[in-house]
Design a protein around this motif. Structure first.
Motif, PDB file in Angstrom:
ATOM      1  N   GLU A  75      47.810  61.015  42.956  1.00 32.33           N
ATOM      2  CA  GLU A  75      49.072  61.569  43.768  1.00 32.33           C
ATOM      3  C   GLU A  75      48.806  61.884  45.400  1.00 32.33           C
ATOM      4  OE1 GLU A  75      52.012  61.559  42.626  1.00 32.33           O
ATOM      5  OE2 GLU A  75      51.399  61.606  40.424  1.00 32.33           O
ATOM      6  N   VAL A  76      49.729  61.771  46.197  1.00 32.11           N
ATOM      7  CA  VAL A  76      49.574  62.171  47.513  1.00 32.11           C
ATOM      8  C   VAL A  76      48.662  63.349  47.853  1.00 32.11           C
ATOM      9  CG1 VAL A  76      50.640  62.456  49.856  1.00 32.11           C
ATOM     10  CG2 VAL A  76      51.532  60.721  48.079  1.00 32.11           C
ATOM     11  N   GLY A  77      47.775  63.173  48.510  1.00 27.58           N
ATOM     12  CA  GLY A  77      47.045  64.479  48.918  1.00 27.58           C
ATOM     13  C   GLY A  77      45.678  64.263  48.395  1.00 27.58           C
ATOM     14  N   GLU A  78      45.449  63.541  47.084  1.00 22.30           N
ATOM     15  CA  GLU A  78      44.423  63.456  46.731  1.00 22.30           C
ATOM     16  C   GLU A  78      43.572  62.078  47.084  1.00 22.30           C
ATOM     17  OE1 GLU A  78      45.264  64.851  42.011  1.00 22.30           O
ATOM     18  OE2 GLU A  78      45.861  62.868  42.505  1.00 22.30           O
ATOM     19  N   SER A  79      42.532  61.648  46.686  1.00 26.06           N
ATOM     20  CA  SER A  79      41.607  60.769  47.108  1.00 26.06           C
ATOM     21  C   SER A  79      41.131  59.877  46.234  1.00 26.06           C
ATOM     22  CB  SER A  79      40.322  61.334  47.927  1.00 26.06           C
ATOM     23  OG  SER A  79      40.863  62.277  48.961  1.00 26.06           O
ATOM     24  N   VAL A  80      40.633  58.572  46.613  1.00 25.92           N
ATOM     25  CA  VAL A  80      39.793  57.915  45.662  1.00 25.92           C
ATOM     26  C   VAL A  80      38.473  57.953  46.298  1.00 25.92           C
ATOM     27  CG1 VAL A  80      41.745  56.039  45.248  1.00 25.92           C
ATOM     28  CG2 VAL A  80      40.342  55.746  47.229  1.00 25.92           C
ATOM     29  N   LYS A  81      37.587  57.499  45.083  1.00 24.47           N
ATOM     30  CA  LYS A  81      36.005  57.634  45.614  1.00 24.47           C
ATOM     31  C   LYS A  81      35.610  56.709  46.895  1.00 24.47           C
ATOM     32  CE  LYS A  81      31.804  59.016  45.132  1.00 24.47           C
ATOM     33  NZ  LYS A  81      31.495  60.380  45.378  1.00 24.47           N
ATOM     34  N   ASP A  82      35.771  55.619  46.888  1.00 20.95           N
ATOM     35  CA  ASP A  82      35.435  54.612  47.925  1.00 20.95           C
ATOM     36  C   ASP A  82      36.345  53.575  47.988  1.00 20.95           C
ATOM     37  OD1 ASP A  82      32.332  54.299  46.177  1.00 20.95           O
ATOM     38  OD2 ASP A  82      33.853  53.241  46.206  1.00 20.95           O
ATOM     39  N   ILE A  83      36.293  53.103  49.086  1.00 13.08           N
ATOM     40  CA  ILE A  83      36.719  51.707  49.341  1.00 13.08           C
ATOM     41  C   ILE A  83      35.630  50.801  50.355  1.00 13.08           C
ATOM     42  CG2 ILE A  83      38.702  50.432  50.814  1.00 13.08           C
ATOM     43  CD1 ILE A  83      40.647  52.616  50.010  1.00 13.08           C
ATOM     44  N   VAL A  84      35.665  49.522  49.962  1.00 16.96           N
ATOM     45  CA  VAL A  84      34.838  48.760  50.683  1.00 16.96           C
ATOM     46  C   VAL A  84      35.444  47.368  51.024  1.00 16.96           C
ATOM     47  CG1 VAL A  84      32.738  47.315  50.662  1.00 16.96           C
ATOM     48  CG2 VAL A  84      32.732  49.331  49.374  1.00 16.96           C
ATOM     49  N   GLY A  85      35.711  47.469  52.472  1.00 13.23           N
ATOM     50  CA  GLY A  85      36.262  46.018  53.126  1.00 13.23           C
ATOM     51  C   GLY A  85      36.238  46.244  54.658  1.00 13.23           C
ATOM     52  N   PRO A  86      37.180  45.334  55.153  1.00 10.49           N
ATOM     53  CA  PRO A  86      37.835  44.194  54.543  1.00 10.49           C
ATOM     54  C   PRO A  86      36.502  43.156  54.097  1.00 10.49           C
ATOM     55  CG  PRO A  86      38.127  43.985  56.963  1.00 10.49           C
ATOM     56  CD  PRO A  86      37.218  45.340  56.628  1.00 10.49           C
ATOM     57  N   LEU A  87      36.972  42.485  53.202  1.00 13.94           N
ATOM     58  CA  LEU A  87      36.009  41.441  52.414  1.00 13.94           C
ATOM     59  C   LEU A  87      36.819  40.047  52.371  1.00 13.94           C
ATOM     60  CD1 LEU A  87      34.570  43.396  49.323  1.00 13.94           C
ATOM     61  CD2 LEU A  87      33.632  43.105  51.547  1.00 13.94           C
ATOM     62  N   GLY A  88      36.041  39.033  52.431  1.00 17.56           N
ATOM     63  CA  GLY A  88      36.655  37.612  52.368  1.00 17.56           C
ATOM     64  C   GLY A  88      36.977  37.153  53.598  1.00 17.56           C
ATOM     65  N   ASN A  89      37.144  35.816  53.792  1.00 18.48           N
ATOM     66  CA  ASN A  89      37.815  35.218  54.858  1.00 18.48           C
ATOM     67  C   ASN A  89      39.131  35.416  54.997  1.00 18.48           C
ATOM     68  OD1 ASN A  89      35.225  33.859  55.315  1.00 18.48           O
ATOM     69  ND2 ASN A  89      35.441  32.769  53.662  1.00 18.48           N
ATOM     70  N   PRO A  90      39.415  35.738  56.217  1.00 13.77           N
ATOM     71  CA  PRO A  90      41.046  35.932  56.628  1.00 13.77           C
ATOM     72  C   PRO A  90      41.721  34.513  56.432  1.00 13.77           C
ATOM     73  CG  PRO A  90      39.850  35.967  58.602  1.00 13.77           C
ATOM     74  CD  PRO A  90      38.659  35.875  57.591  1.00 13.77           C
ATOM     75  N   SER A  91      42.890  34.689  56.199  1.00 15.22           N
ATOM     76  CA  SER A  91      43.878  33.442  56.359  1.00 15.22           C
ATOM     77  C   SER A  91      43.761  32.588  57.479  1.00 15.22           C
ATOM     78  CB  SER A  91      45.368  33.790  56.113  1.00 15.22           C
ATOM     79  OG  SER A  91      45.558  34.486  55.022  1.00 15.22           O
ATOM     80  N   GLU A  92      43.834  31.236  57.579  1.00 17.66           N
ATOM     81  CA  GLU A  92      43.610  30.348  58.743  1.00 17.66           C
ATOM     82  C   GLU A  92      44.988  30.101  59.301  1.00 17.66           C
ATOM     83  OE1 GLU A  92      42.224  25.970  60.026  1.00 17.66           O
ATOM     84  OE2 GLU A  92      41.478  26.518  57.954  1.00 17.66           O
ATOM     85  N   ILE A  93      45.164  30.895  60.304  1.00 13.94           N
ATOM     86  CA  ILE A  93      46.733  31.041  60.949  1.00 13.94           C
ATOM     87  C   ILE A  93      46.727  29.910  62.181  1.00 13.94           C
ATOM     88  CG2 ILE A  93      48.381  32.351  61.624  1.00 13.94           C
ATOM     89  CD1 ILE A  93      47.775  34.409  59.681  1.00 13.94           C
TER      90      ILE A  93
END
Length: 281
Positions: A75-93
């Motif tokens: 829920e809002v106010g809680e947290s997730v343990k970790d986030i790693v990124g940004p990963l991968g190659n971006p779109s070729e625009i």
């Protein structure tokens, strides 16, 4: 820890979450993904970035297994343990001198199409978007796309909203009616992307797909996300996630995505059994 600042239920089992992740948001580009871990001993899952601004990133996901189910209970106010990124190659625009760019989003694949579509429009392209869902209650963000796209075409499998049918039906009509298309980018279920490629193949229209294969570390060390592209083995995390759709071996991809269905089901059943015991106590 990464704090949840917003949560919405976009449809049955489909959720949007905004999470404080300043470094990820600062460096994110359209088409990239991140890996999230909900709890300390939890599974690491890849999610494509749906949007990013200031110090927050937006994720949109569907509960299909234990990890996404546990994530949906945050829920809002809680947290997730970790986030790693940004990963991968971006779109070729790029800016095309002739022809429109057609973005095709199916199911939760609608979300990652959003920043890609914005990128192509900001580059000066004529942008058309085809959005597809099984039914109206699973469709989302149509209003967001209409704010900047030149055209937004909607389909539902059951005909509850928009045109009854599939995104490929609309795409086929555009091609057969003489629409000059410079590029098609498709994001969604692998089977949808496969058939999008079959529509464009005879016309030799450049078609890019974003693959979400089984992934563990997301940095190229494990090889779990390997896919076959043009007869060669590629890693979704390092070489993708976007590839030339006409070169992707979708049959092999679909086979690999089914590899752990049994284990995923067992993990969910084990969790539900533990939950029942707790409630009984």
């Amino acid at each position: 820890m990464f704090k949840i600042t917003e949560k919405q239920e976009l449809g049955p089992k489909v959720y949007l979450m905004k999470v404080k992740a300043p470094l990820v948001a600062k460096n994110a580009k359209p088409g990239q993904f991140f890996i999230v871990r909900v709890y300390d001993k939890g599974e690491r899952i890849p999610l494509t970035i749906a949007d990013y601004e200031k110090d927050e990133i937006t994720m949109v996901f569907q509960t299909v297994g234990l990890t996404t189910y546990l994530l949906s209970k945050k829920e809002v106010g809680e947290s997730v343990k970790d986030i790693v990124g940004p990963l991968g190659n971006p779109s070729e625009i790029v800016k095309y001198d002739e022809g429109s760019v057609v973005l095709v989003g199916g199911g939760v694949g609608i979300a990652p199409v959003y920043p890609i579509a914005k990128g192509f429009k900001e580059a000066g392209n004529r942008v058309k978007v085809i959005l597809g869902a099984r039914s109206k209650n699973l469709l989302f963000w149509e209003d967001r796309f209409r704010e900047f796209c030149d055209d937004v075409l909607v389909t539902t499998d059951d005909g509850s909203y928009g045109r009854k049918g599939f995104v490929t039906d609309v795409l086929k009509d555009l091609v057969e009616n003489g629409e000059k298309i410079a590029q098609v980018t498709a994001v969604g279920p692998p089977i949808m992307m496969k058939f999008v490629c079959e529509v464009t193949r005879p016309y030799k229209i450049k078609t890019i797909v974003s693959l979400n294969s089984i992934m563990v570390d997301g940095t190229g060390m494990c090889g779990a996300c390997r896919v076959e592209v043009g007869g060669e083995t590629k890693l979704t995390c390092q070489d993708g996630p976007e590839f030339d759709g006409h070169l992707v071996n979708f049959d092999l991809l679909l086979e690999r995505l089914r590899m752990y269905k049994k284990e995923e089901k067992e993990a969910m059943e084990h969790f539900e059994e533990k939950e029942e015991i707790v409630h009984e106590d």
